[in-house]
Design an enzyme around this catalytic site. Structure first.
Site, PDB file in Angstrom:
ATOM      1  N   HIS A 486       0.842  -1.210   0.000  1.00  0.00           N
ATOM      2  CA  HIS A 486       0.000   0.000   0.000  1.00  0.00           C
ATOM      3  C   HIS A 486       0.874   1.255   0.000  1.00  0.00           C
ATOM      4  CE1 HIS A 486      -3.684   2.349   1.159  1.00  0.00           C
ATOM      5  NE2 HIS A 486      -2.750   3.162   1.647  1.00  0.00           N
ATOM      6  N   GLU A 487       1.790   1.315   0.957  1.00  0.00           N
ATOM      7  CA  GLU A 487       2.628   2.520   1.057  1.00  0.00           C
ATOM      8  C   GLU A 487       3.562   2.638  -0.150  1.00  0.00           C
ATOM      9  OE1 GLU A 487       1.731   4.716   3.014  1.00  0.00           O
ATOM     10  OE2 GLU A 487       0.440   3.474   4.267  1.00  0.00           O
ATOM     11  N   HIS A 490       1.680   4.341  -2.882  1.00  0.00           N
ATOM     12  CA  HIS A 490       1.752   5.806  -2.719  1.00  0.00           C
ATOM     13  C   HIS A 490       3.138   6.292  -3.155  1.00  0.00           C
ATOM     14  CE1 HIS A 490      -1.996   6.640  -0.687  1.00  0.00           C
ATOM     15  NE2 HIS A 490      -1.730   5.912   0.389  1.00  0.00           N
ATOM     16  N   HIS A 493       3.459   6.664  -6.767  1.00  0.00           N
ATOM     17  CA  HIS A 493       2.707   7.841  -7.222  1.00  0.00           C
ATOM     18  C   HIS A 493       3.617   9.077  -7.158  1.00  0.00           C
ATOM     19  CE1 HIS A 493      -1.512   9.961  -6.902  1.00  0.00           C
ATOM     20  NE2 HIS A 493      -1.031  10.039  -8.109  1.00  0.00           N
TER      21      HIS A 493
HETATM   22 ZN    ZN Z   1      -3.011   5.217   1.909  1.00  0.00          ZN
END
Ligand code: ZN
Length: 702
Positions: A486-487, A490, A493
């Site tokens: 998940h991290e 990010h 991104h």
């Molecule tokens: Zn998040």
């Protein structure tokens, strides 16, 4: 020079201070011009911030006082170029405050937040500056702007307009007053909650440990020791203590006592009671919205989101609510049966749910987390997350030992693009320690931009995994492994960002879009293809057995009715607080009861966050009327992964290229809805989410 423009500089009351050599104010000669952490001391921050505020105010004053007719370059681009030093000092400061703080830094933090507010208020409400931006915005069609410039102009106009820059002086003064009061109420809310959490504990005696894993008892002893009760064992109201206790303790009386304390935080009629705080916050938010011309705070807040209106949010939540509630009710009946089979003669209560759900999971999926952990070593999961990025986007990772870090455990990788050119640095700070706040997050020390030459980003992931002991590597739970992906989503991104203007870089997108790149990336972590290659036993090197892999994937859908009901009910009550008149919730508990009855909340499940402990929406306003955002992004991530499934290849090159171009590299330079449609060819459909959570399956199949 106008009076307003003078106010920008004068408001700080600061002189350019004479400073001793201060590493925050000098050019960085480190590899990739990264912060020289070893040289930066707490006492460097206040003088560095003072210089940064001074510089920024002077830069803004120069834009305000520019005698030339406003154009894009002398107003919008100039604003984008301003505040470089402030950005640099802030990034280092907030990284340390979150990931490696000390009492000195936390004390400085109090002062810095006040100074930040005093610095930004007069800028964001500056009438002359807003006048220049508004003039450009009015004529935007005739300015010959690129698509990114047009988006930037619209975002800039919105930011100032929504801060009240266009109001008359009386309204502005009231807004400023409200903002200050709301900031202090938000702080009270979180301090109250923290104090209630610190006050409560329950001692676990020798006879009270039935069902508790030995690792839990060890943690309970550590918690007692931390509170000066060495030799005893306690549970606390922190989620990491409470949830495993409710899952595993066989003592129904203790579960009830603990559960009730957990759901009454901030609602005990003592000095830490949050009910009055909530009432005042909601009234002030309503007033803000009306000053800005909106009927409700939700309408104000959601105008600047993908969802756009309270009706759209409600539509999504209701679509998910019905099947989730049905699944939860079916699960409730199954849990009641389990109680009967166990010889129990009582009705399932809220403090029983997690306990019997865990029993049901072991029976149905024959799976528990401990079996898979030896296959999920941190290094293997990092390798898996990097390899996925290489396959999707062509980037490669090489560890660097020469980049300064804030703690010896922090690791750094250089990221190169498919042609071998430098793309970014990635910092991984994975282990829990007392100087780090809880949770996991991504942030940056420098954002990508191309305004004055290519600036490569410095991106961070910070987690709280347990370090390995006795020569054993750090082993992740399935939830930890998912958090890592998940991290890192990010992180990508931020790292893949390819925009010109800094304020549109990477994760500078709507709250209900920002979880798409992160939640989408989680999908690869649970793909058999990825697990077979990277999930290897840390001692034997054996790959994850197929049977365990299947049970692991099946267990993912378990208890999703409960989890979805907990989440959606909280999102719905957040929406109701901010759409109904503030007077409707003058009695917060009565409001909660009435709203839960309205949606048919199962009596055996509580809100994930009851109002007096709902820090997301009352500690500050970032998620106020925005708690639905996770679900909005979840609809997109489930639907987006479907594009790879439909292509029959989870690394399909054509789909990957669209994913990079339209989602991961475009930052805030494109309207998110257009970005999504460009990627998928159509808007997202919520069915993919319901399928992923198993909410469209028959209950028996879960
Ligand atoms: Zn998040």
């Amino acid at each position: 020079m106008s009076e307003t423009s003078n106010a920008v500089v004068a408001s700080n009351g600061l002189e350019n201070p004479l400073l001793k050599p201060n590493p925050l104010l000098e050019a960085w000669t480190t590899p990739f011009e990264t912060p020289p952490f070893a040289e930066i001391l707490p006492e460097h921050f206040i003088p560095a911030f003072e210089q940064a505020f001074f510089d920024h105010s002077a830069e803004v004053a120069a834009i305000v006082n520019d005698p030339a007719t406003p154009d894009f370059a002398n107003t919008i681009t100039a604003l984008e170029r301003s505040g470089k030093l402030l950005g640099r000092v802030s990034a280092v400061f907030y990284d340390l405050v979150s990931a490696h703080s000390n009492p000195k830094l936390l004390e400085i933090d109090k002062e810095v937040s006040l100074r930040q507010a005093r610095h930004w208020n007069p800028i964001m409400m500056n009438a002359v500056l807003f006048g220049r931006i508004a003039a450009l915005h009015d004529n935007r069609a005739t300015l010959g702007l690129t698509a990114e410039q047009m988006r930037l102009l619209e975002r800039s106009y919105n930011r100032f307009h929504r801060s009240g820059a266009g109001l008359d002086d009386v309204a502005k003064a009231r807004m400023a007053e409200i903002n200050e009061r709301l900031a202090s109420l938000g702080t009270s809310f979180s301090h109250h909650l923290l104090a209630d959490e610190q006050d409560w504990f329950m001692e676990i005696g020798e006879d009270d440990t039935d069902g508790l894993p030995s690792s839990f008892v060890a943690a309970a002893k550590a918690a007692a020791e931390e509170r000066g009760m060495a030799g005893r064992a306690i549970i606390t109201t922190s989620r990491s203590s409470m949830e495993p206790f409710l899952k595993s303790s066989t003592r129904r009386d203790l579960r009830e006592k603990a559960y009730k304390a957990f759901i009454e935080r901030g609602n005990n009629g003592n000095a830490n009671d949050n009910n009055d705080v909530i009432v005042e916050i909601l009234a002030l938010r309503e007033e803000t919205a009306k000053l800005l011309g909106f009927p409700t705070f939700a309408a104000y807040r959601l105008e600047d989101s993908m969802a756009k209106t309270p009706e759209a949010v409600r539509g999504l939540l209701e679509r998910v609510w019905k099947p989730a509630r049905e699944r939860a009710l079916a699960d409730r009946d199954a849990l009641q049966e389990l109680i009967a089979e166990d010889g129990g003669n009582f009705k399932l209560a809220a403090w029983d749910w997690r306990f019997y759900a865990e029993k049901l999971r072991q029976r149905r999926a024959n799976f528990d987390d401990a079996a898979i952990k030896p296959y999920l070593s941190l290094d293997n999961m990092i390798a898996a997350s990097f390899d996925t990025a290489t396959r999707l986007f062509g980037v490669t990772f090489e560890e660097r030992k020469d980049v300064p870090v804030w703690h010896p455990d922090v690791r750094v990788w250089e990221v190169k693009d498919a042609h071998g050119a430098h793309k970014a640095l990635f910092y991984g700070d994975y282990f829990a320690r007392t100087s780090k706040r809880s949770g996991a997050w991504m942030t940056s020390l420098r954002d990508q931009q191309k305004l004055d030459g290519d600036i490569a980003p410095l991106i961070l992931n910070v987690c709280n995994f347990s370090k390995g002991t006795d020569g054993q590597p750090s082993l992740l739970s399935p939830d930890d492994a998912r958090t890592l992906f998940h991290e890192f989503g990010h992180g990508l991104h931020g790292m893949m960002s390819n925009v010109t203007y800094p304020s549109l870089s990477g994760t500078s997108v709507f709250t209900d879009f920002v979880e798409l790149p992160s939640q989408l990336y989680e999908h690869w972590q649970e793909q058999p293809q990825v697990l077979r290659q990277f999930a290897k036993h840390y001692q034997t090197g054996e790959p994850l057995p197929d049977d365990l892999l299947k049970r692991f994937i099946a267990a993912r859908k378990f208890n999703q009715g409960f989890a979805t009901v907990e989440f959606v009910s909280s999102a719905l009550i957040d929406l109701e607080f901010h759409t109904q008149p503030a007077s409707a919730s003058a009695d917060v508990a009565a409001f909660e009861k009435k709203e839960l009855e309205k949606i048919g909340m199962p009596a055996e499940i509580s809100l994930r966050h009851r109002p007096t402990q709902f820090g997301h929406i009352f500690s500050g306003d970032h998620y106020a009327s925005g708690y639905y955002s996770y679900m909005w992004s979840a609809v997109m991530d489930a639907d987006a992964f479907g594009a790879f499934e439909e292509a029959g290849n989870i690394f399909d090159p054509a789909v990957s290229k669209r994913l990079l171009d339209d989602i991961y590299s475009s930052g805030g330079s494109v309207d998110p809805e257009q970005a999504y449609i460009a990627f998928r060819g159509r808007p997202p459909a919520p069915d993919a989410l319901l399928r992923r959570r198993g909410l469209l399956d028959t209950p028996e199949a879960a």
